[in-house]
Design a protein around this motif. Structure first.
Motif, PDB file in Angstrom:
ATOM      1  N   PRO A  16       0.818  -1.216   0.000  1.00  0.00           N
ATOM      2  CA  PRO A  16       0.000   0.000   0.000  1.00  0.00           C
ATOM      3  C   PRO A  16       0.854   1.269   0.000  1.00  0.00           C
ATOM      4  N   GLY A  17       0.320   2.318  -0.570  1.00  0.00           N
ATOM      5  CA  GLY A  17       0.982   3.619  -0.499  1.00  0.00           C
ATOM      6  C   GLY A  17       2.094   3.769  -1.518  1.00  0.00           C
ATOM      7  N   LEU A  18       3.004   4.677  -1.230  1.00  0.00           N
ATOM      8  CA  LEU A  18       4.000   5.073  -2.217  1.00  0.00           C
ATOM      9  C   LEU A  18       5.340   4.372  -2.015  1.00  0.00           C
ATOM     10  N   ASP A  19       5.461   3.571  -0.984  1.00  0.00           N
ATOM     11  CA  ASP A  19       6.707   2.910  -0.622  1.00  0.00           C
ATOM     12  C   ASP A  19       7.214   1.998  -1.742  1.00  0.00           C
ATOM     13  N   GLY A  20       8.492   2.078  -2.045  1.00  0.00           N
ATOM     14  CA  GLY A  20       9.036   1.263  -3.132  1.00  0.00           C
ATOM     15  C   GLY A  20       9.824   0.049  -2.681  1.00  0.00           C
ATOM     16  N   ASP A  22      10.328  -3.524  -1.805  1.00  0.00           N
ATOM     17  CA  ASP A  22       9.562  -4.772  -1.840  1.00  0.00           C
ATOM     18  C   ASP A  22      10.432  -6.024  -1.724  1.00  0.00           C
ATOM     19  N   ARG A  23      11.663  -5.856  -1.212  1.00  0.00           N
ATOM     20  CA  ARG A  23      12.501  -7.030  -0.993  1.00  0.00           C
ATOM     21  C   ARG A  23      11.811  -8.005  -0.043  1.00  0.00           C
ATOM     22  N   LYS A  26       8.626  -9.663  -1.469  1.00  0.00           N
ATOM     23  CA  LYS A  26       8.869 -10.705  -2.468  1.00  0.00           C
ATOM     24  C   LYS A  26       9.466 -11.966  -1.847  1.00  0.00           C
ATOM     25  N   TYR A  41       0.842 -11.318  -5.727  1.00  0.00           N
ATOM     26  CA  TYR A  41       1.495 -10.082  -5.294  1.00  0.00           C
ATOM     27  C   TYR A  41       0.952  -8.925  -6.124  1.00  0.00           C
ATOM     28  N   GLY A  43       2.164  -5.858  -6.608  1.00  0.00           N
ATOM     29  CA  GLY A  43       3.072  -4.856  -7.164  1.00  0.00           C
ATOM     30  C   GLY A  43       3.025  -3.592  -6.307  1.00  0.00           C
ATOM     31  N   LEU A  44       3.836  -2.611  -6.707  1.00  0.00           N
ATOM     32  CA  LEU A  44       4.008  -1.402  -5.900  1.00  0.00           C
ATOM     33  C   LEU A  44       2.854  -0.414  -6.052  1.00  0.00           C
ATOM     34  N   HIS A  45       2.828   0.550  -5.113  1.00  0.00           N
ATOM     35  CA  HIS A  45       2.019   1.772  -5.222  1.00  0.00           C
ATOM     36  C   HIS A  45       0.515   1.500  -5.327  1.00  0.00           C
ATOM     37  N   SER A  69       7.418   2.708   4.952  1.00  0.00           N
ATOM     38  CA  SER A  69       7.545   4.154   4.743  1.00  0.00           C
ATOM     39  C   SER A  69       7.133   4.970   5.946  1.00  0.00           C
ATOM     40  N   ALA A  71       3.976   5.147   6.885  1.00  0.00           N
ATOM     41  CA  ALA A  71       2.588   5.587   6.681  1.00  0.00           C
ATOM     42  C   ALA A  71       1.569   4.563   7.188  1.00  0.00           C
ATOM     43  N   LEU A  75      -2.538   4.076   6.463  1.00  0.00           N
ATOM     44  CA  LEU A  75      -2.961   3.133   5.421  1.00  0.00           C
ATOM     45  C   LEU A  75      -3.653   1.898   5.989  1.00  0.00           C
TER      46      LEU A  75
ATOM     47  N   LEU B 102       8.205  10.592  -0.084  1.00  0.00           N
ATOM     48  CA  LEU B 102       7.807   9.824  -1.269  1.00  0.00           C
ATOM     49  C   LEU B 102       6.954  10.628  -2.252  1.00  0.00           C
ATOM     50  N   LEU B 106       7.901  11.059  -6.200  1.00  0.00           N
ATOM     51  CA  LEU B 106       7.024  10.552  -7.256  1.00  0.00           C
ATOM     52  C   LEU B 106       6.337  11.691  -8.015  1.00  0.00           C
ATOM     53  N   GLY B 117      -0.929  10.373   4.507  1.00  0.00           N
ATOM     54  CA  GLY B 117      -0.102   9.623   5.449  1.00  0.00           C
ATOM     55  C   GLY B 117       1.356   9.535   5.052  1.00  0.00           C
ATOM     56  N   GLU B 118       1.710  10.013   3.863  1.00  0.00           N
ATOM     57  CA  GLU B 118       3.078   9.852   3.352  1.00  0.00           C
ATOM     58  C   GLU B 118       3.880  11.148   3.396  1.00  0.00           C
ATOM     59  N   ARG B 121       7.283  11.863   5.602  1.00  0.00           N
ATOM     60  CA  ARG B 121       7.651  10.654   6.354  1.00  0.00           C
ATOM     61  C   ARG B 121       9.093  10.214   6.111  1.00  0.00           C
ATOM     62  N   THR B 122       9.445  10.035   4.869  1.00  0.00           N
ATOM     63  CA  THR B 122      10.778   9.484   4.571  1.00  0.00           C
ATOM     64  C   THR B 122      11.787  10.584   4.257  1.00  0.00           C
ATOM     65  N   ARG B 190      14.320   0.373  -6.642  1.00  0.00           N
ATOM     66  CA  ARG B 190      13.934   1.321  -5.608  1.00  0.00           C
ATOM     67  C   ARG B 190      12.473   1.736  -5.692  1.00  0.00           C
ATOM     68  N   GLY B 191      11.902   1.621  -6.883  1.00  0.00           N
ATOM     69  CA  GLY B 191      10.453   1.761  -6.992  1.00  0.00           C
ATOM     70  C   GLY B 191       9.907   3.168  -7.133  1.00  0.00           C
ATOM     71  N   GLY B 538       4.743  -7.202 -11.561  1.00  0.00           N
ATOM     72  CA  GLY B 538       4.463  -7.637 -10.191  1.00  0.00           C
ATOM     73  C   GLY B 538       5.505  -8.456  -9.564  1.00  0.00           C
TER      74      GLY B 538
END
Lengths: 134, 538
Positions: A16-20, A22-23, A26, A41, A43-45, A69, A71, A75, B102, B106, B117-118, B121-122, B190-191, B538
């Motif tokens: 969830p959210g903007l966090d990238g 995913d190590r 996965k 899975y 996927g991101l974002h 992240s 958040a 979330l 973030l 982005l 919520g973001e 934060r980072t 890194r996404g 994914g």
């Protein structure tokens, strides 16, 4: 579950959210698959809405939320709220990531089954899911 | 294990196997002797500051100039971050390193619903020229060098920095710093991507070209292996995939019409400082040698500065444990030691509490002190490339070069780093799972996690970002949007879309939009409308 053993456990792992990061997500996906579960899975974002839609679509019994992240206190409650709105009360929600210890009781109170923090073993995660669904 | 194929990751052999492997699968012998020294060593080494720069990019290294103590920092709003930057400068930091939240990374404004919520934060939330001005309030931009960890919207943040410099009376030609601007590693590890790769690569080379003309002292990219290692790759993969990305950027700039020696001197690199001290030292030495040869042989670079791999190191965040967090102080010191023995140009040492949250002020200070102890007490700064000639380290350096070169050849075969994004991501994820399996089977030990475990270790006080910071940021952004000439904003955004559809350098148009108070979200949104969005596999 009465059918345990004869039917694969269906799990959705979501970011969830903007966090990238995913190590972890996965590695968990793979460990749960190795343990015989059927894992999707996202996927991101992903927004909370997208995640809950996926829970419905995949008929997931378990949803694992991975958040690093900071958040999580925004979330996770939102996702739990949407899950309740969809009357998916049986879905087991598990959270993983950098979650400060002091936030865990509140997440549990809101309905999270377990919070796994850095260093948690995948065996512990598998065991918890099996136990909770048994 | 396949017969004669050299590994780039360690095999999972379990705890009872007497062989010892580095994470890159290099089997370490119990004893190294003179016979392990690579043939042709003298040519491979050269003198410090001389091709192929194995021993360092400068002849005198830290005797002439210490590495830059550069601590990555930023949180909440521009005001809070400004206070942290001033604190770090007062404590002896010699360069700034800006962490963005973030939404900023982005290209989204703080009031976008996806950012709930973001915000802050980072890292610091930057929406507009107003935030950037506040972040550098009282910090003269002609006296600091600033590194910005910003990628997809790198040009936008660089232009805001240039505009703030102008307001302070500092000409663009005097600005020093780095934008990370490395989009390939965002897709891989890194996404934080926005646009699809081709459009993103155009923005990257537009920035190269703009800086050459306008901000000549700026490092236009920091080609990053750090995040690959964080995602779980090995030392060999870190070198190979980073240099493969470097090759892709150089090729893209040449294809865009730049001459190699016009932009290559401003390329910088960013590596991870991981746990195995000897392999890390060898990794930095091998990377330097390989890059010099790639630039010379493959791209025909002749300016010596184009051949020099200059790099920043950050200690490995992923090596930090949430369990017994004080142990991390020791890990960070060893990783920092390896980085300076490997000849880094700047260093970030992590706070010991960063497996739990952003570092507290005292953890950040301890991290700076760690570097000062390395610099002034350990003796590491007294002589150049102190491990040169070591049977073990020279053998490792050679081995890493050989294995990483094979991996680069594989990426070449697939059509280069842009075409090989999915391959590289897959290789790294496979390695990450190997890491996990080696921990799980206790082939590899992590003190406090799978061995020497203790219950009831006190959790240190952690940094918390005040949730009010998000509300305040959104309120300020709304006021900012109401206080500007809306017609002008609409006009500028139309220009951005037109420029995105054309071929000319985008940066001058972006600059006008930001100057006339368009926000980051608006400018990036206008480009997204033309370029589209990247959807991750994914």
């Amino acid at each position: 579950m009465s059918l345990a053993g004869s039917e694969q456990t269906r799990v959705l792992i979501a970011k969830p959210g903007l966090d990238g990061h995913d190590r972890g997500a996965k590695v968990v996906v793979r460990a749960l698959r190795d343990a015989g579960m059927d894992v999707v899975y996202t996927g991101l974002h992903q927004t909370p809405e997208e995640i809950v839609e996926a829970v419905v679509e995949e008929a997931a019994q378990v949803v694992g939320l991975s958040i690093l992240s900071g958040a999580h206190m925004t979330l996770v409650p939102r996702i739990l709220e949407l899950i309740r709105e969809q009357s998916l009360d049986d879905v087991l929600v598990v959270v993983g990531g950098t979650i400060p210890t002091e936030d865990i009781p509140e997440l549990r109170r809101l309905g999270v089954g377990r919070v796994f923090t850095p260093g948690a073993s995948t065996e512990a995660i598998v065991e918890f899911i099996r136990g909770a669904l048994a | 294990m396949p017969g004669d194929k050299r590994l780039s990751v360690a095999p999972v052999v379990g705890p009872d196997d007497p062989r010892r492997f580095t994470d890159a699968g290099i089997e370490v012998k119990p004893v190294y002797t003179q016979t392990d020294l690579p043939k042709g060593l003298a040519d491979d080494l050269g003198a410090p500051g001389v091709f192929p720069f194995t021993r360092g990019v400068h002849g005198e290294m830290y005797r002439k100039q210490h590495w830059t103590i550069r601590q990555y920092a930023g949180y909440a709003s521009a005001k809070e971050s400004n206070e942290r930057y001033r604190y770090l400068l007062n404590q002896g930091s010699t360069g700034l390193s800006m962490a963005f939240d973030l939404p900023t990374q982005l290209g989204l404004d703080s009031d976008d619903p996806r950012c709930l919520g973001e915000v802050g934060r980072t890292g610091v939330a930057i929406d507009s020229i107003e935030d950037m001005r506040m972040a550098f309030d009282g910090i003269p931009l002609d006296q600091v060098s600033t590194s910005m960890t910003i990628n997809a919207p790198a040009s936008v943040l660089l232009l805001l920095y240039e505009l703030v410099g102008e307001e302070q009376g500092v000409p663009a030609s005097e600005l020093r710093g780095t934008v990370q601007n490395d989009i390939l590693k965002e897709y891989i590890a890194r996404g934080n991507f926005i646009y699809p790769p081709m459009a993103a690569m155009r923005l990257t080379t537009d920035l190269f070209s703009y800086c050459r003309e306008t901000i000549p002292k700026w490092n236009t990219i920091s080609i990053s292996g750090y995040h690959f290692r964080e995602k779980g790759c090995s030392a060999v993969q870190e070198v190979a995939f980073t240099l493969a990305d470097g090759i892709a950027y150089v090729q893209a700039a040449i294809d865009a019409g730049l001459k190699v020696d016009e932009f290559a001197p401003r390329l910088a690199f960013f590596f991870n400082g991981h746990n195995n001290v000897f392999q890390e030292v060898a990794k930095f030495r091998a990377a330097r040698r390989m890059w010099a040869r790639i630039m010379h042989d493959r791209f025909g670079a002749r300016d010596e500065r184009s051949l020099k791999l200059r790099f920043h190191t950050q200690t490995g965040g992923v090596t930090l444990t949430a369990q017994q967090p004080e142990n991390n102080i020791v890990r960070v010191a060893l990783q920092g030691f390896a980085a300076v023995c490997g000849g880094t140009q700047s260093l970030h040492t992590n706070g010991f509490d960063e497996a739990l949250a952003l570092p507290t002020e005292s953890a950040a200070k301890l991290a700076v002190r760690t570097q000062q102890i390395l610099a002034y007490e350990s003796g590491v700064a007294d002589t150049v490339d102190p491990f040169a000639g070591s049977y073990f380290v020279e053998a490792l350096t050679d081995e890493i070069e050989t294995r990483a070169s094979e991996l680069i050849a594989k990426v070449d075969e697939l059509g280069g780093a842009v075409a090989a994004i999915d391959f590289v991501r897959g290789e790294i994820e496979e390695s990450a799972y190997g890491y996990h399996e080696r921990y799980r089977t206790e082939q590899d030990i992590v003190v406090g996690v799978n061995r020497f475990v203790e219950d009831g270790v006190e959790v240190p006080e952690i940094m918390r970002v005040d949730p009010a910071a998000e509300r305040d940021q959104v309120t300020r952004l709304k006021a900012f949007k109401q206080s500007r000439d809306q017609d002008l904003v609409v006009d500028r955004l139309t220009m951005v879309r037109a420029a995105a559809r054309g071929n000319a350098n985008l940066l001058p148009v972006l600059r006008r939009a930001l100057e006339d108070r368009c926000t980051i979200g608006e400018v990036c949104g206008a480009m997204r409308a033309v370029f589209g969005s990247y959807k991750a596999a994914g």
